[in-house]
Design a protein around this motif. Structure first.
Motif, mmCIF file in Angstrom:
data_model
loop_
_atom_site.group_PDB
_atom_site.id
_atom_site.type_symbol
_atom_site.label_atom_id
_atom_site.label_comp_id
_atom_site.label_asym_id
_atom_site.label_seq_id
_atom_site.Cartn_x
_atom_site.Cartn_y
_atom_site.Cartn_z
ATOM 1 N N ALA A 64 0.465 0.228 -3.749
ATOM 2 C CA ALA A 64 1.780 -0.256 -3.332
ATOM 3 C C ALA A 64 1.782 -0.751 -1.891
ATOM 4 O O ALA A 64 2.422 -1.753 -1.570
ATOM 5 C CB ALA A 64 2.819 0.858 -3.502
ATOM 6 N N ASP A 65 1.060 -0.075 -1.021
ATOM 7 C CA ASP A 65 1.051 -0.444 0.396
ATOM 8 C C ASP A 65 -0.061 -1.423 0.745
ATOM 9 O O ASP A 65 -0.139 -1.879 1.885
ATOM 10 C CB ASP A 65 0.898 0.820 1.258
ATOM 11 N N LYS A 244 -0.515 5.484 -3.586
ATOM 12 C CA LYS A 244 0.644 5.147 -4.402
ATOM 13 C C LYS A 244 0.361 3.849 -5.158
ATOM 14 O O LYS A 244 -0.091 2.867 -4.576
ATOM 15 C CB LYS A 244 1.878 4.978 -3.523
ATOM 16 N N ARG A 246 1.414 0.852 -8.276
ATOM 17 C CA ARG A 246 2.368 0.170 -9.144
ATOM 18 C C ARG A 246 1.594 -0.583 -10.216
ATOM 19 O O ARG A 246 0.439 -0.958 -10.000
ATOM 20 C CB ARG A 246 3.249 -0.790 -8.340
#
Length: 754
Positions: A64-65, A244, A246
């Motif tokens: 995600a980052d 994290k 997605r």
């Protein structure tokens, strides 16, 4: 192992594996299906059966980052995992993914980067090659790929094949250490993955009282069958780093599915495997003749699409020949090698050039997948789909040139989209025409869609949720970071051609601020051509003409006042950069057409040309520009030229001056004899060592001369006319004799073959 668990070892993209798996699922009718893959994919499974899902597709998992850290899980119609999903969805059975989570696989593990294309694929061996090569060697096949293809993918599908696969993999893994077979890093990653798979299987057996089907890569079957405690598996994966993640469905392409693309679980020929899959769908066995006929019919169609004449009788003959070759080689069905040889002989008459024309479309395929409208996508991907529909610009796997007329609404719309995508780093198209967007109102683009562009879209999400918003915000962010005036000028042009007026205004303001503080004259010079090109030729979009003209005038005034100082006491590399920037700036200023600025520039050039501390390369170009613009007459130019070559000028400095002066073309020496005489006299006065050192500079100076210009200079020197403007030095040899002796060396300098 619990007898309710049925392990099916497959190849990740194999038509035979897929057909056999469907038969096995029908036979055991499991209540739950487990699939090798990241558990984050489970939320995407329910969309697989939607009518708008056009293969090939991939599940994209990205950090995600840091969206550039991503992993794909590709599927085509002959992927066993895809068929397992469709089977379960059609019957309302739950599907779980049991490989190690992407949250761990995308995290750095010390000895390797984060994610990699194909991380969910079979491991790529590091030392010993494909582990199946050992079995292939025993069976007499060229490699593991050929062995698996012959025994599994090309064979008649059936559930009984999985027992044989498990036995073979069990014996293979028992015969040697895993690290020897696949390499130490892959073995360690596999240990983590297989621990997660066993944990997922235990949880499924606990939750589901009925039969469970487990669809995994064949290599992992023995590891799931082995006795291992749950505590040991939990201990093995405890403490793995996490990020994290997605996930989303994204289009994939045939070419990226090929092993040649670098994809770890790729197949040699996606087009061939698709043909195998289509013929394995019927319940009745396909005869070798029908199998060969289907392939040769496709080859014939592709050849006809390319304008070649292919008779139906030739296609029939090619089919018969492929079957005959298979029989002679002891194969039950024609393989790709037999099909190739038969096509070459019967359809291409032995000319492989004709076959190469269609080979990529035939073997790799040219499909690009599409996502159903009901599937949630990344906002930028959804906006891109809307743009593609509005522009009628379909993504294609093959490279394709398109010509856009910017005077039409359709052409301008496509151009705007492609330019905006370029701003955000999604290089779907590459601008080919060097003058595109500069007033011809025509652009030529080379388009080629690759799945990695989906990752670029994910990376651009930080700038906005629409293509326009992301392009504007990224341009503004770049403008704030840039301190290079030339780069800012290019960014201004990119914003204007991408129809981002607000961003263009902000970039122009930023450019003005940076230019005021900049003391780098070369950078200022590099900025002017891009801005003048916009003003001179315009674009099909509105531009702030008055604002740009004022900016160019301000930059030019700064340049015209600072070039002399900038050219003094600089290193050769800096001098070369300034020289190239000067040449481009001079041409741009002439196009700008401001007489006052040009007059100021000529005065500055005169100061540079006569300035002893100025870099010789810069002074040489300044003098040449004064000559070409006829700001000085021949006598003035010749006098300055002679002074630059007269001692105490160092030979190296004089050589750099001459190289820079001559780079404009041969006419200056052909038409202006005093210059040729001065050059001739200087060369004649060099000692041997200096001449040898300067020879590369001289060759570079003459490099751009046309052959006719070189011949004319040689003739002038040979006739003695080059020395008319200088005093002849006494020489014991007659001029003609001296010229004959020097002729080989002159030819070398001028680059003329004897």
């Amino acid at each position: 192992m619990d007898p309710r668990a049925h392990l099916f070892g497959i190849r990740h993209h194999g038509p035979g594996s897929a057909a056999s798996l469907v038969a096995a699922l029908d036979a055991c009718d499991p209540a739950m299906v487990l699939i090798e893959g990241a558990p984050e994919a489970e939320e995407l499974v329910r969309y697989a059966a939607l009518p708008g899902m056009s293969l090939p597709l991939a599940m994209l998992h990205y950090e995600a980052d840091n969206p550039g850290n991503a992993v794909f899980g590709p599927f085509v119609e002959y992927s066993p995992e895809w068929q397992a999903m469709l089977w379960a969805l059609a019957r309302g059975r739950p599907v779980r993914f049991i490989d190690w989570p992407a949250t761990h696989s995308l995290a750095p593990h010390g000895d390797e980067d984060g994610g990699a294309d194909g991380a969910d694929a079979e491991p790529i061996p590091e030392h010993e090659g494909d582990p199946l090569d050992r079995l292939a060697e025993i069976a007499g096949y060229a490699d593991g790929e050929a062995w698996w293809h012959a025994l599994v993918e090309s064979a008649r599908p059936g559930p009984e094949v999985f027992a044989a696969i498990e036995s073979a993999m069990t014996e293979l893994r028992a015969a040697g250490e895993a690290e020897t077979l696949v390499g130490s890093v892959s073995a360690r990653r596999n240990a983590w993955r297989e621990a997660f798979m066993r944990m997922g299987l235990r949880e499924a057996l606990k939750d589901e009282p009925g039969q469970i089907a487990v669809v995994i890569g064949a290599w992992h079957v023995p590891a799931l069958r082995a006795k291992t405690s749950a505590a040991d598996d939990r201990a093995l994966v405890r403490g793995l780093p996490k990020v994290k993640v997605r996930s989303a469905w994204v289009p994939w392409s045939d070419s990226r599915l090929a092993a040649a693309s670098g994809y770890g679980a790729g197949v040699a020929s996606p087009g061939w495997y698709r043909h195998l899959w289509q013929l394995q769908q019927g319940e009745r066995a396909i005869s070798p003749g029908a199998f060969a006929a289907g392939w040769q019919a496709r080859v014939s169609g592709l050849l006809r699409d390319e304008g070649m004449v292919v008779a139906s009788a030739s296609a029939i003959e090619a089919s018969r020949l492929a079957v005959t070759l298979a029989a002679l080689r002891g194969e039950p069905m024609p393989g790709l090698a037999e099909m190739h040889d038969a096509t070459l002989a019967a359809l291409c008459h032995g000319d492989d050039a004709a076959l190469r024309v269609v080979e990529r479309r035939l073997l790799l395929g040219e499909r690009v997948g599409a996502i159903d409208e009901a599937v949630p996508q990344m906002p930028l991907a959804a906006d891109l789909e809307r743009w593609q529909a509005k522009c009628r610009l379909k993504p294609e796997d093959l490279e394709r040139e398109i010509a856009l007329d910017l005077r039409t609404e359709a052409g301008l719309l496509k151009s705007t989209l492609l330019h905006r995508l370029t701003v955000i780093g999604v290089d779907w198209g590459r601008l080919l025409d060097a003058e595109a967007g500069r007033g011809t109102f025509r652009e030529t683009w080379l388009l080629a869609w690759t799945p990695m562009l989906a990752v670029r879209l994910a990376e651009a999400l930080v700038y906005g949720i629409t293509i326009e918003q992301a392009a504007r915000n990224k341009a503004l962010a770049q403008a704030e970071e840039l301190t290079d005036v030339a780069a800012l000028a290019r960014l201004v042009r990119a914003c204007l051609v991408a129809d981002l007026p607000e961003a263009a205004d902000r970039c122009i303001a930023r450019l003005q601020a940076v230019a005021v503080a900049s003391g780098d004259i070369a950078q200022l010079m590099q900025a002017v051509p891009a801005l003048v090109a916009i003003l001179r030729y315009g674009t099909a979009r509105p531009i702030p003409r008055e604002q740009l003209a004022s900016l160019v005038a301000a930059l030019a005034a700064e340049i015209n006042a600072g070039t002399q100082l900038a050219s003094r006491q600089i290193e050769p590399a800096e001098a070369a950069a300034l020289r190239h920037a000067m040449a481009a700036y001079d041409a741009a200023l002439a196009l700008f057409g401001d007489a006052h600025l040009q007059e100021m520039w000529q005065r500055e050039l005169a100061l540079v040309a006569g300035d002893a501390p100025a870099a010789p390369a810069v002074a040489g170009l300044a003098l040449r520009l004064l000559h070409d613009r006829q700001a000085w007459d021949v006598a003035q130019v010749a006098a300055a030229f002679s002074r630059a070559l007269t001692p105490p000028a160092a030979p190296a400095a004089a050589g750099a001056f001459v190289e820079s002066f001559l780079a404009g073309g041969a006419e200056v020496l052909v038409q202006d004899r005093p210059l040729l005489g001065a050059l001739d006299g200087w060369l004649a006065g060099l000692d041997e060592q200096d001449f040898i050192e300067l020879l590369p500079m001289l060759r570079r100076g003459f490099a751009d001369f046309a052959p006719s210009g070189r011949q004319r200079i040689l003739a002038l020197v040979g006739s003695g006319k080059a020395a008319e403007a200088v005093a002849a030095a006494p020489d014991e040899q007659a001029p003609g004799e001296a010229f004959e002796r020097a002729l080989p060396l002159l030819r070398t300098i001028l680059g003329i073959e004897a």
